[in-house]
Design a protein around this motif. Structure first.
Motif, PDB file in Angstrom:
ATOM      1  N   ASP A 268       0.816  -1.218   0.000  1.00 42.88           N
ATOM      2  CA  ASP A 268       0.000   0.000   0.000  1.00 42.88           C
ATOM      3  C   ASP A 268       0.847   1.265   0.000  1.00 42.88           C
ATOM      4  OD1 ASP A 268      -2.182   1.625  -0.075  1.00 42.88           O
ATOM      5  OD2 ASP A 268      -2.626   1.500   2.074  1.00 42.88           O
ATOM      6  N   LEU A 269       1.899   1.238  -0.826  1.00 38.52           N
ATOM      7  CA  LEU A 269       2.708   2.445  -1.020  1.00 38.52           C
ATOM      8  C   LEU A 269       2.291   3.079  -2.337  1.00 38.52           C
ATOM      9  CD1 LEU A 269       6.021   0.937   0.253  1.00 38.52           C
ATOM     10  CD2 LEU A 269       5.027   3.065   1.110  1.00 38.52           C
ATOM     11  N   ARG A 270       1.811   4.300  -2.273  1.00 36.62           N
ATOM     12  CA  ARG A 270       1.333   4.974  -3.487  1.00 36.62           C
ATOM     13  C   ARG A 270       2.478   5.142  -4.463  1.00 36.62           C
ATOM     14  NH1 ARG A 270       0.208  10.484  -1.746  1.00 36.62           N
ATOM     15  NH2 ARG A 270      -0.910  10.733  -3.698  1.00 36.62           N
ATOM     16  N   LEU A 271       2.297   4.658  -5.664  1.00 31.87           N
ATOM     17  CA  LEU A 271       3.341   4.768  -6.675  1.00 31.87           C
ATOM     18  C   LEU A 271       3.295   6.142  -7.347  1.00 31.87           C
ATOM     19  CD1 LEU A 271       5.393   2.790  -8.322  1.00 31.87           C
ATOM     20  CD2 LEU A 271       3.731   3.204 -10.123  1.00 31.87           C
ATOM     21  N   HIS A 272       4.480   6.730  -7.524  1.00 31.60           N
ATOM     22  CA  HIS A 272       4.650   7.937  -8.338  1.00 31.60           C
ATOM     23  C   HIS A 272       5.672   7.583  -9.403  1.00 31.60           C
ATOM     24  CE1 HIS A 272       3.172   9.340  -4.500  1.00 31.60           C
ATOM     25  NE2 HIS A 272       2.910  10.534  -4.993  1.00 31.60           N
ATOM     26  N   THR A 273       5.375   7.905 -10.643  1.00 29.10           N
ATOM     27  CA  THR A 273       6.383   7.629 -11.660  1.00 29.10           C
ATOM     28  C   THR A 273       6.321   8.663 -12.777  1.00 29.10           C
ATOM     29  OG1 THR A 273       7.436   5.840 -12.899  1.00 29.10           O
ATOM     30  CG2 THR A 273       5.072   6.031 -13.139  1.00 29.10           C
ATOM     31  N   ILE A 274       7.505   8.985 -13.279  1.00 33.16           N
ATOM     32  CA  ILE A 274       7.642   9.949 -14.368  1.00 33.16           C
ATOM     33  C   ILE A 274       7.587   9.180 -15.671  1.00 33.16           C
ATOM     34  CG2 ILE A 274       9.331  11.453 -15.492  1.00 33.16           C
ATOM     35  CD1 ILE A 274      10.092  12.418 -12.660  1.00 33.16           C
ATOM     36  N   VAL A 275       6.636   9.506 -16.549  1.00 30.24           N
ATOM     37  CA  VAL A 275       6.414   8.652 -17.720  1.00 30.24           C
ATOM     38  C   VAL A 275       6.959   9.233 -19.016  1.00 30.24           C
ATOM     39  CG1 VAL A 275       4.402   7.552 -16.704  1.00 30.24           C
ATOM     40  CG2 VAL A 275       4.077   9.540 -18.185  1.00 30.24           C
ATOM     41  N   GLY A 276       7.090  10.553 -19.122  1.00 31.05           N
ATOM     42  CA  GLY A 276       7.536  11.110 -20.399  1.00 31.05           C
ATOM     43  C   GLY A 276       6.661  10.604 -21.534  1.00 31.05           C
ATOM     44  N   ASP A 277       7.313  10.054 -22.567  1.00 32.82           N
ATOM     45  CA  ASP A 277       6.567   9.530 -23.715  1.00 32.82           C
ATOM     46  C   ASP A 277       6.265   8.030 -23.582  1.00 32.82           C
ATOM     47  OD1 ASP A 277       6.457  11.972 -24.941  1.00 32.82           O
ATOM     48  OD2 ASP A 277       8.282  11.661 -26.113  1.00 32.82           O
ATOM     49  N   GLN A 278       6.439   7.481 -22.373  1.00 37.68           N
ATOM     50  CA  GLN A 278       6.309   6.033 -22.207  1.00 37.68           C
ATOM     51  C   GLN A 278       5.012   5.616 -21.512  1.00 37.68           C
ATOM     52  OE1 GLN A 278      10.114   6.246 -20.295  1.00 37.68           O
ATOM     53  NE2 GLN A 278      10.988   4.817 -21.765  1.00 37.68           N
ATOM     54  N   LEU A 279       4.034   6.518 -21.495  1.00 41.43           N
ATOM     55  CA  LEU A 279       2.778   6.177 -20.831  1.00 41.43           C
ATOM     56  C   LEU A 279       2.190   4.884 -21.368  1.00 41.43           C
ATOM     57  CD1 LEU A 279       0.544   7.009 -18.826  1.00 41.43           C
ATOM     58  CD2 LEU A 279      -0.553   8.238 -20.711  1.00 41.43           C
TER      59      LEU A 279
ATOM     60  N   THR B 163       6.233  23.601 -18.897  1.00 39.90           N
ATOM     61  CA  THR B 163       7.451  24.324 -19.273  1.00 39.90           C
ATOM     62  C   THR B 163       8.486  23.365 -19.854  1.00 39.90           C
ATOM     63  OG1 THR B 163       7.013  25.938 -17.554  1.00 39.90           O
ATOM     64  CG2 THR B 163       9.242  25.876 -18.429  1.00 39.90           C
ATOM     65  N   TYR B 164       8.600  22.188 -19.242  1.00 41.75           N
ATOM     66  CA  TYR B 164       9.610  21.222 -19.692  1.00 41.75           C
ATOM     67  C   TYR B 164       9.233  20.643 -21.048  1.00 41.75           C
ATOM     68  CZ  TYR B 164      13.091  17.476 -19.108  1.00 41.75           C
ATOM     69  OH  TYR B 164      14.154  16.639 -19.251  1.00 41.75           O
ATOM     70  N   TYR B 165       8.015  20.188 -21.190  1.00 38.82           N
ATOM     71  CA  TYR B 165       7.661  19.431 -22.403  1.00 38.82           C
ATOM     72  C   TYR B 165       7.256  20.314 -23.571  1.00 38.82           C
ATOM     73  CZ  TYR B 165       8.278  15.100 -20.013  1.00 38.82           C
ATOM     74  OH  TYR B 165       8.866  14.058 -19.355  1.00 38.82           O
ATOM     75  N   LEU B 166       6.616  21.435 -23.302  1.00 36.38           N
ATOM     76  CA  LEU B 166       6.086  22.234 -24.408  1.00 36.38           C
ATOM     77  C   LEU B 166       7.023  23.382 -24.782  1.00 36.38           C
ATOM     78  CD1 LEU B 166       2.411  22.330 -23.111  1.00 36.38           C
ATOM     79  CD2 LEU B 166       3.300  20.961 -25.015  1.00 36.38           C
ATOM     80  N   TRP B 167       7.496  24.111 -23.809  1.00 31.43           N
ATOM     81  CA  TRP B 167       8.310  25.297 -24.094  1.00 31.43           C
ATOM     82  C   TRP B 167       9.782  24.927 -24.256  1.00 31.43           C
ATOM     83  CZ3 TRP B 167      12.006  28.020 -20.997  1.00 31.43           C
ATOM     84  CH2 TRP B 167      12.370  29.267 -21.515  1.00 31.43           C
ATOM     85  N   LYS B 168      10.351  24.351 -23.212  1.00 32.56           N
ATOM     86  CA  LYS B 168      11.799  24.107 -23.212  1.00 32.56           C
ATOM     87  C   LYS B 168      12.178  22.925 -24.103  1.00 32.56           C
ATOM     88  CE  LYS B 168      14.041  22.556 -19.417  1.00 32.56           C
ATOM     89  NZ  LYS B 168      15.104  21.614 -19.804  1.00 32.56           N
ATOM     90  N   GLY B 169      11.414  21.848 -24.026  1.00 30.71           N
ATOM     91  CA  GLY B 169      11.761  20.644 -24.780  1.00 30.71           C
ATOM     92  C   GLY B 169      10.814  20.373 -25.934  1.00 30.71           C
TER      93      GLY B 169
ATOM     94  N   ASP C 258      -1.588  17.600 -30.468  1.00 29.97           N
ATOM     95  CA  ASP C 258      -2.712  17.510 -29.526  1.00 29.97           C
ATOM     96  C   ASP C 258      -2.614  16.296 -28.596  1.00 29.97           C
ATOM     97  OD1 ASP C 258      -4.040  19.867 -29.999  1.00 29.97           O
ATOM     98  OD2 ASP C 258      -5.164  19.051 -31.688  1.00 29.97           O
ATOM     99  N   ASN C 259      -1.664  15.392 -28.884  1.00 28.06           N
ATOM    100  CA  ASN C 259      -1.468  14.255 -27.985  1.00 28.06           C
ATOM    101  C   ASN C 259      -0.359  14.520 -26.957  1.00 28.06           C
ATOM    102  OD1 ASN C 259       0.700  14.218 -29.747  1.00 28.06           O
ATOM    103  ND2 ASN C 259       0.872  11.989 -29.747  1.00 28.06           N
ATOM    104  N   VAL C 260       0.239  15.710 -27.026  1.00 27.51           N
ATOM    105  CA  VAL C 260       1.378  16.011 -26.155  1.00 27.51           C
ATOM    106  C   VAL C 260       0.895  16.854 -24.972  1.00 27.51           C
ATOM    107  CG1 VAL C 260       3.650  17.089 -26.038  1.00 27.51           C
ATOM    108  CG2 VAL C 260       2.910  15.981 -28.157  1.00 27.51           C
ATOM    109  N   VAL C 261       1.227  16.440 -23.775  1.00 30.02           N
ATOM    110  CA  VAL C 261       0.735  17.115 -22.558  1.00 30.02           C
ATOM    111  C   VAL C 261      -0.727  17.534 -22.789  1.00 30.02           C
ATOM    112  CG1 VAL C 261       1.315  18.736 -20.720  1.00 30.02           C
ATOM    113  CG2 VAL C 261       3.081  18.019 -22.310  1.00 30.02           C
ATOM    114  N   PRO C 262      -1.604  16.565 -23.013  1.00 31.94           N
ATOM    115  CA  PRO C 262      -2.959  16.885 -23.481  1.00 31.94           C
ATOM    116  C   PRO C 262      -3.865  17.348 -22.341  1.00 31.94           C
ATOM    117  CG  PRO C 262      -2.694  14.516 -23.322  1.00 31.94           C
ATOM    118  CD  PRO C 262      -1.391  15.114 -22.891  1.00 31.94           C
ATOM    119  N   HIS C 263      -3.632  18.562 -21.893  1.00 31.28           N
ATOM    120  CA  HIS C 263      -4.350  19.059 -20.713  1.00 31.28           C
ATOM    121  C   HIS C 263      -5.864  19.032 -20.895  1.00 31.28           C
ATOM    122  CE1 HIS C 263      -0.611  21.376 -19.202  1.00 31.28           C
ATOM    123  NE2 HIS C 263      -0.802  20.325 -18.454  1.00 31.28           N
TER     124      HIS C 263
END
Ligand SMILES: [Zn+2]
Length: 552
Positions: free
Chosen positions: A355-366, A415-421, A433-438
């Protein structure tokens, strides 16, 4: 504390029952009334009245991927900002040498222009850092270390320079060979190191690899760093942070000390960054040592530790070198990990089991990670556990649908995915439209929060990148249909983050009974074109009813 009324304001409450108001009353740390000026005055006739002269009042920002441990550290070392030549840098080194006892280290910040340092050594007329011999002449009696840029702020490469004393103390000679890919020791024609090291990795590994004795940030530096960070974050209206990337044990202990000293002015939600080296160790540590981080964790309204961050991918050599340097984590504040796809799957099952909540950074690997979460959910239902997916890059519609079904919470870094990278997304077949699709995430009903990632820590900059979605070098809009209006973006940046620490019942919105975490802005973001969002000033910030920033 006496009761206070803030009036003559444009108030955005993010309370669906009363979205806007003219005045707000607080008593101690609690909001007691929100509404028209007459109504609020009548509710607290004896209250002190504060005239906000038409400014905009909103809930304090909750930066849900903050890396707040970094910001204050930046001012602990001499800055090279403004240096445009090697002579300028040598003058800074000479001045430091004059006030530093002989034999002690001189360690500076990187060359280039903060906060991004995109220019790096190209800010200098010679387009390079001073070499060992030039540094020797400026500081013959001191080891000197000009560190390379932390690539996550801007872009690699980072250029490091050391003088001869510093090279000798670190044992760097003609035969030194880095173990880590992307670390390059510059040599002259005879093979002798020139003192310049070039790092091509996003997060510098050179210290872990070949610089065992350069100055580190110790506990006291980090304590002072977070004290300074809190003032800076408060001055931008931030009253809560969430460290979704995970915090190393030492980082957590620094927060714990500030909590103990009653010095927190930013509420902190922390996530464990584990240092295990294999699955056997992971199981034992989850079972024996991380009981306090299970479920909603342990803590109070100021500090809460809940869950773990597990990386997907990473370089095993980097992770091994970095673990050997603990408790030092450099600028990261978290532990470098290297987790193969099969180990990731195993650790996800372990996290669910304990029961440890998982946090993971996915980038383009969702798309690779969603099936793992679905498999875990079949054995250990996670839908009510608030697992967190971070840094979404590309996301397919079917994966967004799966996240909703799994009850996953999402945080993003515009900022990381749309502006800087964003350069890598300029030619997407669907226009991005599939990138950081808020917009798609919001429409799907996924609990979503946005964050700065400390690049920079300014929430107004992130508001702009979220609403404008312009790539840095071309200005091209990535995924125009995914642009958010400022009101929605503000809600994701204030109210939404409270759910990550299970605090949505008492913070993040301006309504009676909620805590008085709020900030006053020079302009109402919902009335501005996106380009002006980044120029908003923060005039006043209160955390827990206490003024923690006042620029009026
Ligand atoms: Zn991060």
């Amino acid at each position: 504390m006496t009761a206070r009324i803030f009036e003559h304001a444009r108030i955005l409450t993010f309370d669906p029952d009363r979205p806007t108001a003219e005045a707000i009353a607080i008593d101690g740390n609690t909001i007691t009334a929100v509404g028209t000026a007459d109504y609020v005055r009548a509710s607290a006739p004896a209250a002190q009245r504060i005239d906000l002269q038409g400014a905009c009042l909103i809930p304090g920002f909750n930066d849900t991927h903050a890396h707040m441990e970094r910001e204050g550290l930046k001012s602990l070392r001499p800055s090279l900002t403004g240096a445009t030549s090697i002579a300028d840098i040598l003058a800074i080194v000479r001045a430091a040498a004059a006030t530093t006892p002989p034999g002690e280290w001189i360690a500076t910040m990187p060359a280039g222009t903060p906060p991004f340092f995109f220019d790096g050594v190209s800010a200098l007329a010679e387009k390079r850092l001073p070499n060992r011999y030039e540094l020797d002449a400026a500081a013959p009696d001191h080891p000197v270390y000009i560190q390379g840029v932390f690539g996550n702020w801007g872009k690699p490469p980072g250029h490091t320079a050391l003088n001869s004393r510093a090279l000798a103390l670190n044992g760097i000679g003609p035969d030194t060979r880095p173990r880590i890919d992307g670390v390059e020791i510059e040599r002259d024609a005879e093979g002798v190191p020139t003192g310049i090291i070039i790092e091509h990795n996003n997060r510098p590994t050179v210290e872990f690899d070949i610089l065992p004795v350069v100055p580190r940030f110790g506990f006291d530096h980090r304590l002072e760093g977070i004290r300074r960070s809190q003032r800076l974050y408060n001055a931008k209206g931030t009253t809560s942070i969430y460290e979704g990337h995970g915090s190393a044990a030492e980082t957590i202990s620094v927060y714990r000390r500030l909590w103990e000293l009653n010095e927190l002015t930013v509420r902190a939600g922390l996530v464990v960054s584990p240092s295990w080296s294999d699955l056997t160790e992971a199981r034992r540590i989850m079972r024996d040592w991380l009981a306090s981080a299970r479920g909603s964790g342990l803590g109070d309204r100021w500090l809460r530790v809940s869950g773990i961050h597990i990386a997907y991918g990473g370089d095993p050599v980097v992770a091994c070198c970095a673990r050997a340097h603990l408790p030092d984590t450099g600028w990261s504040g978290f532990v470098e990990q290297a987790v193969s796809p099969s180990d990731f799957r195993e650790v996800c099952f372990l996290a669910a089991e304990f029961d440890l909540r998982l946090h993971t950074i996915v980038g383009d690997q969702l798309h690779d990670i969603v099936p793992v979460l679905q498999a875990v959910n079949e054995r250990h239902p996670i839908t009510a556990r608030r697992w967190v997916i971070e840094h979404i890059g590309r996301a397919r519609p079917e994966d967004i649908c799966a996240l909703k079904q799994l009850g996953i919470h999402v945080t993003t870094i515009s900022t990381y995915y749309l502006w800087k990278g964003g350069q890598k997304y300029l030619a997407e077949p669907d226009g991005g439209d599939n990138v950081v699709p808020h917009r798609s995430l919001v429409d799907a009903g996924i609990p979503l929060a946005i964050a700065t990632d400390n690049i920079p820590y300014d929430p107004f900059f992130t508001l702009w990148t979220t609403c404008a979605r312009e790539e840095r070098t071309t200005g091209q809009v990535i995924g125009p249909n995914q642009r958010l209006d400022a009101h929605t973006a503000l809600e994701l940046f204030t109210a939404a983050g409270a759910a990550l620490t299970f605090d949505e019942g008492w913070k993040g919105r301006l309504k009676p009974g909620y805590v008085a975490d709020l900030t006053v802005l020079s302009e109402d973001p919902t009335t501005l074109p996106p380009a002006r969002l980044k120029n908003i000033d923060c005039l006043l910030t209160l955390t827990d009813g206490r003024i923690v920033h006042d620029a009026r």
